[in-house]
Design an enzyme around this catalytic site. Structure first.
Site, PDB file in Angstrom:
ATOM      1  N   HIS A  45       0.843  -1.202   0.000  1.00  0.00           N
ATOM      2  CA  HIS A  45       0.000   0.000   0.000  1.00  0.00           C
ATOM      3  C   HIS A  45       0.875   1.248   0.000  1.00  0.00           C
ATOM      4  O   HIS A  45       1.846   1.346   0.766  1.00  0.00           O
ATOM      5  CB  HIS A  45      -0.918   0.019   1.213  1.00  0.00           C
ATOM      6  CG  HIS A  45      -1.783   1.248   1.271  1.00  0.00           C
ATOM      7  ND1 HIS A  45      -2.760   1.513   0.329  1.00  0.00           N
ATOM      8  CD2 HIS A  45      -1.803   2.310   2.128  1.00  0.00           C
ATOM      9  CE1 HIS A  45      -3.345   2.665   0.613  1.00  0.00           C
ATOM     10  NE2 HIS A  45      -2.773   3.163   1.700  1.00  0.00           N
ATOM     11  N   SER A  46       0.536   2.204  -0.859  1.00  0.00           N
ATOM     12  CA  SER A  46       1.214   3.493  -0.954  1.00  0.00           C
ATOM     13  C   SER A  46       2.699   3.267  -1.249  1.00  0.00           C
ATOM     14  O   SER A  46       3.035   2.642  -2.252  1.00  0.00           O
ATOM     15  CB  SER A  46       0.959   4.300   0.319  1.00  0.00           C
ATOM     16  OG  SER A  46       1.230   5.666   0.122  1.00  0.00           O
ATOM     17  N   MET A  47       3.610   3.762  -0.425  1.00  0.00           N
ATOM     18  CA  MET A  47       5.024   3.483  -0.660  1.00  0.00           C
ATOM     19  C   MET A  47       5.264   1.985  -0.794  1.00  0.00           C
ATOM     20  O   MET A  47       6.110   1.536  -1.586  1.00  0.00           O
ATOM     21  CB  MET A  47       5.884   4.041   0.478  1.00  0.00           C
ATOM     22  CG  MET A  47       7.375   3.790   0.291  1.00  0.00           C
ATOM     23  SD  MET A  47       8.419   4.292   1.698  1.00  0.00           S
ATOM     24  CE  MET A  47       8.204   2.885   2.795  1.00  0.00           C
TER      25      MET A  47
END
Length: 258
Positions: free
Chosen positions: A95-97
């Site tokens: 998720h995300s980074m």
């Protein structure tokens, strides 16, 4: 996961995983830790061994300096996974980074990489956004973190917790925001599911859909209601997507599409 490593933390699954038990490897967001994925592990139960990457600088690794270069973080994570049981069928979720990190680790592992990648809440690698949040002062950075919803305002308002959280988050933001894909790298060959919240200001629809260019395998786009941390309300749905990816890899009767 048969080789103990500070990089890999088992957070769910059967007490004694057999050789063919599929493994989900979770990659946290900026400032996140392995334990953040425990709700997903709980949804998946004992049919899937759930492991999360534990970055330096948090929880039991709090005394280690955080890594501020995402390519270095990918190198170190790929090394840890490469030393673990390579015969285990794996799925990556980031998720995300963590989505970009999972992608870079998959690239480094090559044929030993995952059968599927679930990339959540992040524009595709080639959709670079020139942001420098890691350079904000503490007050402005805390406000942005609170706005995105990943860390509660109460935690950030507590001086002691803030002094512990902000340096780690700032380091991760630097790794994430200074990331650029290296030239000459072809797409992955695994299945890829790109996920996002339908109201996520960080990862708008077109940027999430652009993940389709980063695999030659099957691609699927999934949008769920919510903002950047839409996952917090949809762990059961995400577990269903993981099961869908795992089903072709195993004949375990209990694993069915969500």
């Amino acid at each position: 996961m048969t080789v103990p490593s500070p990089w890999l933390k088992r957070i769910g699954g059967p007490a004694q995983a057999e050789g063919g038990t599929p493994e989900l490897v979770c990659f946290p967001h900026s400032g996140g830790a392995a334990s953040w994925y425990r709700p997903l592990a709980a949804e998946l139960g004992d049919d899937i061994l759930t492991v999360a990457v534990q970055y330096p600088g948090r929880q039991e690794r709090h005394d280690e300096p955080a890594i501020t270069d995402l390519h270095e973080l990918a190198n170190r994570t790929a090394e840890a996974l490469g030393n673990a049981d390579a015969g285990v069928p794996r799925i990556f979720f980031g998720h995300s980074m963590g989505a970009i990190l999972a992608y870079e680790v998959a690239r480094r592992l090559g044929e030993r990489g995952p059968a599927a990648l679930l990339a959540s809440g992040r524009p595709a690698p080639d959709r670079v956004r020139l942001t420098t949040s890691y350079l904000l002062d503490d007050a402005a950075l805390a406000e942005q973190i609170s706005w995105l919803g990943g860390t509660t305002k109460e935690l950030l308002d507590d001086p002691e917790m803030r002094s512990l959280l902000l340096p780690v988050i700032r380091s991760d933001y630097r790794a994430s925001e200074t990331y650029r894909p290296r030239p000459g790298c072809g797409p992955l060959g695994c299945s890829l599911i790109a996920l996002g919240g339908d109201g996520d200001p960080v990862a708008p629809l077109d940027d999430v859909r652009a993940w389709s260019r980063h695999t030659t395998g099957p691609f699927r786009l999934e949008l769920l209601p919510g903002g950047h941390f839409y996952l917090l309300d949809h762990w059961a749905a995400i577990a269903g997507l993981v099961r869908t990816c795992v089903r072709p890899l195993t004949s375990v009767p209990g694993i069915m599409p969500g």
